[in-house]
Write an enzyme that holds these catalytic residues in place. Structure first.
Site, mmCIF file in Angstrom:
data_model
loop_
_atom_site.group_PDB
_atom_site.id
_atom_site.type_symbol
_atom_site.label_atom_id
_atom_site.label_comp_id
_atom_site.label_asym_id
_atom_site.label_seq_id
_atom_site.Cartn_x
_atom_site.Cartn_y
_atom_site.Cartn_z
ATOM 1 C CB ALA A 152 12.217 10.956 -6.501
ATOM 2 C CE1 TYR A 153 4.305 8.253 -8.261
ATOM 3 C CE2 TYR A 153 3.322 9.555 -6.499
ATOM 4 C CZ TYR A 153 3.184 8.748 -7.617
ATOM 5 O OH TYR A 153 1.929 8.447 -8.090
ATOM 6 C CB SER A 154 6.254 14.649 -4.444
ATOM 7 O OG SER A 154 5.778 13.757 -3.457
#
Length: 251
Positions: free
Chosen positions: A157-159
């Site tokens: 999700a962050y990436s």
């Protein structure tokens, strides 16, 4: 001695400016003559930072939830009421979120990360770019991440949210290329800030192992790069990605 840039007469907005990289950017811009609005969800901490770094005439702490466009519009209006203009936007606020395999990733957590990291950046650019267009001048620096280039395992999700910030930067840079407005992003390696509290120790160790420099980036090093990116000297480059990854980036 750090390179100095002339920000006299300019007004900057720094999201997530109460601590970490954001605070280092605020301090750097103030030192070089800018007036700064600190946009942060934690307005009490933003007020403390403002009190430590300067006076009421140069710093404005503003409570804002960048994931809510109405909140961003209100922050914009408060900033313009105080300073009369916005010349610089540093989209720094972001969250790391949980570490988990993609198939185990909670849907609500995925959406929360995109709400802040991606939609938040969009909201701030949408609200402030027209002010820059009207004056034919502006600088926008979006803080992405090396994870947005490489994709960290257990952090999909962050990436993905930071990859979206990179693409947003390139699109907006082209859209504003007819004006004296530069829109660039940077992809730092991890810095040891409060965001580490959202990560597992295993994930932190993984990130460090990937950095050829063998250390995490210092917030002052990121701030130095951003200071150039939002200066008048950065007058041609737009839609670009500045690597601050300690040698980790492969492209």
């Amino acid at each position: 001695m750090p390179t100095r840039y002339d920000f006299e007469g300019q007004v900057a907005v720094v999201t997530g400016g109460a601590q970490g990289i954001g605070r280092a950017v605020v301090e750097r811009l103030l030192t070089d003559g800018a007036r700064v609005a600190i946009w942060d969800l934690d307005v009490e901490l933003a007020a403390e930072t403002a009190a430590e770094l300067g006076g009421d005439s140069d710093i404005l702490p503003v409570k804002v939830d960048i994931g809510d466009y109405a909140s961003v519009e209100a922050a914009r209006d408060a900033t313009v009421a105080k300073f009369g203009q916005v010349d610089i936007l540093v989209n720094n606020a972001g969250i790391a979120g949980a570490n988990a395999k993609l198939w185990d990733y909670p849907v609500d957590e995925w959406n929360r990360i995109f709400r802040i990291n991606t939609a938040g950046t969009f909201h701030c650019c949408k609200a402030l770019a027209p002010l820059m267009v009207a004056r034919n001048y502006g600088r926008i620096a979006n803080v992405a991440s090396i994870a947005g280039k490489e994709g960290n395992p257990n952090a999909s999700a962050y990436s993905a949210s930071k990859a979206a910030v990179i693409a947003l930067t390139k699109s907006l840079g082209k859209e504003l290329a007819d004006y004296d407005i530069a829109v660039n992003c940077l992809t730092p390696a991890a810095a040891r800030t409060a965001i580490f509290s959202q990560m597992s120790e295993e994930h932190i160790a993984f990130m460090l192992s990937k950095i050829p420099r063998g250390r995490f980036v210092a917030v002052e090093e990121v701030a130095a790069t951003i200071a150039f990116m939002v200066s008048r000297e950065c007058s041609f480059t737009t839609g670009a990605v500045f690597d601050v990854s300690g040698g980790r980036a492969t492209y």
